[in-house]
Design a protein around this motif. Structure first.
Motif, mmCIF file in Angstrom:
data_model
loop_
_atom_site.group_PDB
_atom_site.id
_atom_site.type_symbol
_atom_site.label_atom_id
_atom_site.label_comp_id
_atom_site.label_asym_id
_atom_site.label_seq_id
_atom_site.Cartn_x
_atom_site.Cartn_y
_atom_site.Cartn_z
ATOM 1 N N LYS A 123 2.344 11.798 0.551
ATOM 2 C CA LYS A 123 2.005 13.353 0.761
ATOM 3 C C LYS A 123 1.178 13.853 -0.558
ATOM 4 N N HIS A 124 1.310 13.334 -1.534
ATOM 5 C CA HIS A 124 0.574 13.961 -2.799
ATOM 6 C C HIS A 124 -0.541 12.890 -3.147
ATOM 7 N N GLY A 125 -0.785 11.997 -2.351
ATOM 8 C CA GLY A 125 -2.028 10.900 -2.587
ATOM 9 C C GLY A 125 -1.968 10.469 -4.170
ATOM 10 N N MET A 126 -0.975 9.827 -4.286
ATOM 11 C CA MET A 126 -0.889 9.340 -5.846
ATOM 12 C C MET A 126 -0.801 7.980 -5.579
ATOM 13 N N SER A 127 -1.211 7.259 -6.794
ATOM 14 C CA SER A 127 -1.177 5.870 -6.739
ATOM 15 C C SER A 127 0.268 5.236 -7.673
ATOM 16 N N ILE A 128 0.643 4.472 -7.474
ATOM 17 C CA ILE A 128 1.768 3.554 -8.181
ATOM 18 C C ILE A 128 1.260 3.432 -9.843
ATOM 19 N N LYS A 129 0.038 3.280 -9.913
ATOM 20 C CA LYS A 129 -0.383 3.492 -11.489
ATOM 21 C C LYS A 129 -0.094 4.811 -12.248
ATOM 22 N N GLU A 130 -0.392 5.708 -11.118
ATOM 23 C CA GLU A 130 -0.229 7.258 -11.742
ATOM 24 C C GLU A 130 1.086 7.679 -11.940
ATOM 25 N N ILE A 131 1.920 7.375 -10.996
ATOM 26 C CA ILE A 131 3.411 7.441 -11.278
ATOM 27 C C ILE A 131 3.888 6.868 -12.332
ATOM 28 N N ALA A 132 3.617 5.624 -12.497
ATOM 29 C CA ALA A 132 4.112 4.951 -13.738
ATOM 30 C C ALA A 132 3.814 5.433 -15.125
ATOM 31 N N TYR A 133 2.524 5.933 -14.837
ATOM 32 C CA TYR A 133 2.121 6.618 -16.448
ATOM 33 C C TYR A 133 3.006 7.949 -16.746
ATOM 34 N N MET A 134 3.094 8.752 -15.396
ATOM 35 C CA MET A 134 3.620 9.948 -15.459
ATOM 36 C C MET A 134 5.076 10.021 -15.921
ATOM 37 N N ILE A 135 5.690 8.835 -15.501
ATOM 38 C CA ILE A 135 7.042 8.946 -15.716
ATOM 39 C C ILE A 135 7.460 7.625 -16.941
ATOM 40 N N GLU A 136 6.301 7.331 -17.459
ATOM 41 C CA GLU A 136 6.507 6.239 -18.592
ATOM 42 C C GLU A 136 7.372 4.909 -18.124
ATOM 43 N N THR A 137 7.171 4.492 -17.199
ATOM 44 C CA THR A 137 7.790 3.412 -16.667
ATOM 45 C C THR A 137 6.948 2.209 -16.281
ATOM 46 N N PRO A 138 7.313 1.058 -16.425
ATOM 47 C CA PRO A 138 6.321 -0.181 -16.200
ATOM 48 C C PRO A 138 5.894 -0.100 -14.910
ATOM 49 N N TYR A 139 4.723 -0.446 -14.548
ATOM 50 C CA TYR A 139 3.944 -0.386 -13.418
ATOM 51 C C TYR A 139 4.693 -1.354 -12.242
ATOM 52 N N GLU A 140 5.200 -2.552 -12.770
ATOM 53 C CA GLU A 140 5.987 -3.597 -12.019
ATOM 54 C C GLU A 140 7.307 -2.826 -11.478
ATOM 55 N N THR A 141 7.795 -2.059 -12.310
ATOM 56 C CA THR A 141 9.155 -1.593 -11.798
ATOM 57 C C THR A 141 8.790 -0.416 -10.683
ATOM 58 N N VAL A 142 7.930 0.411 -10.797
ATOM 59 C CA VAL A 142 7.413 1.236 -9.726
ATOM 60 C C VAL A 142 7.119 0.673 -8.537
ATOM 61 N N ARG A 143 6.311 -0.481 -8.760
ATOM 62 C CA ARG A 143 5.819 -1.039 -7.467
ATOM 63 C C ARG A 143 6.983 -1.838 -6.775
ATOM 64 N N ASN A 144 8.119 -2.122 -7.390
ATOM 65 C CA ASN A 144 9.111 -2.830 -6.753
ATOM 66 C C ASN A 144 9.729 -1.552 -5.969
#
Length: 66
Positions: free
Chosen positions: A13-34
Motif C-alpha cells: 500500500k505504501h510502496g515501501m521496501s523491507i530495507k526502509e522498514i527495517a531502518y524505520m523500526i531499527e530492526t535487522p533487515y533479515e528479521t523484517v525479511r523473514n
C-alpha cells in the motif's frame, strides 16, 4: 489475517521496501525479511504484534513529515 499478512499489505500500500522498514523500526533487515516470507518457507517468522504497531506508527509519522 495474521500480522505477517497485514505487514505485507502495508508494504504494498505504501510502496515501501523491507530495507526502509527495517531502518524505520531499527530492526535487522533479515528479521523484517523473514516476516515477508510465505508461512511454508524456510526462515519464516511470525511478526510480533508490537512490531506491526511500530511499523504503522512509523509510517504514520513519515506521512506527517512529508
Amino acid at each position: 489475517m495474521n500480522t505477517n499478512e497485514q505487514f505485507r499489505l502495508l508494504l504494498k500500500k505504501h510502496g515501501m521496501s523491507i530495507k526502509e522498514i527495517a531502518y524505520m523500526i531499527e530492526t535487522p533487515y533479515e528479521t523484517v525479511r523473514n516476516w515477508t516470507r510465505d508461512c511454508n518457507a524456510k526462515g519464516y517468522r511470525l511478526m510480533p504484534n508490537y512490531a506491526l504497531i511500530a511499523v504503522k506508527l512509523s509510517i504514520e509519522q513519515k506521512s506527517r513529515e512529508e
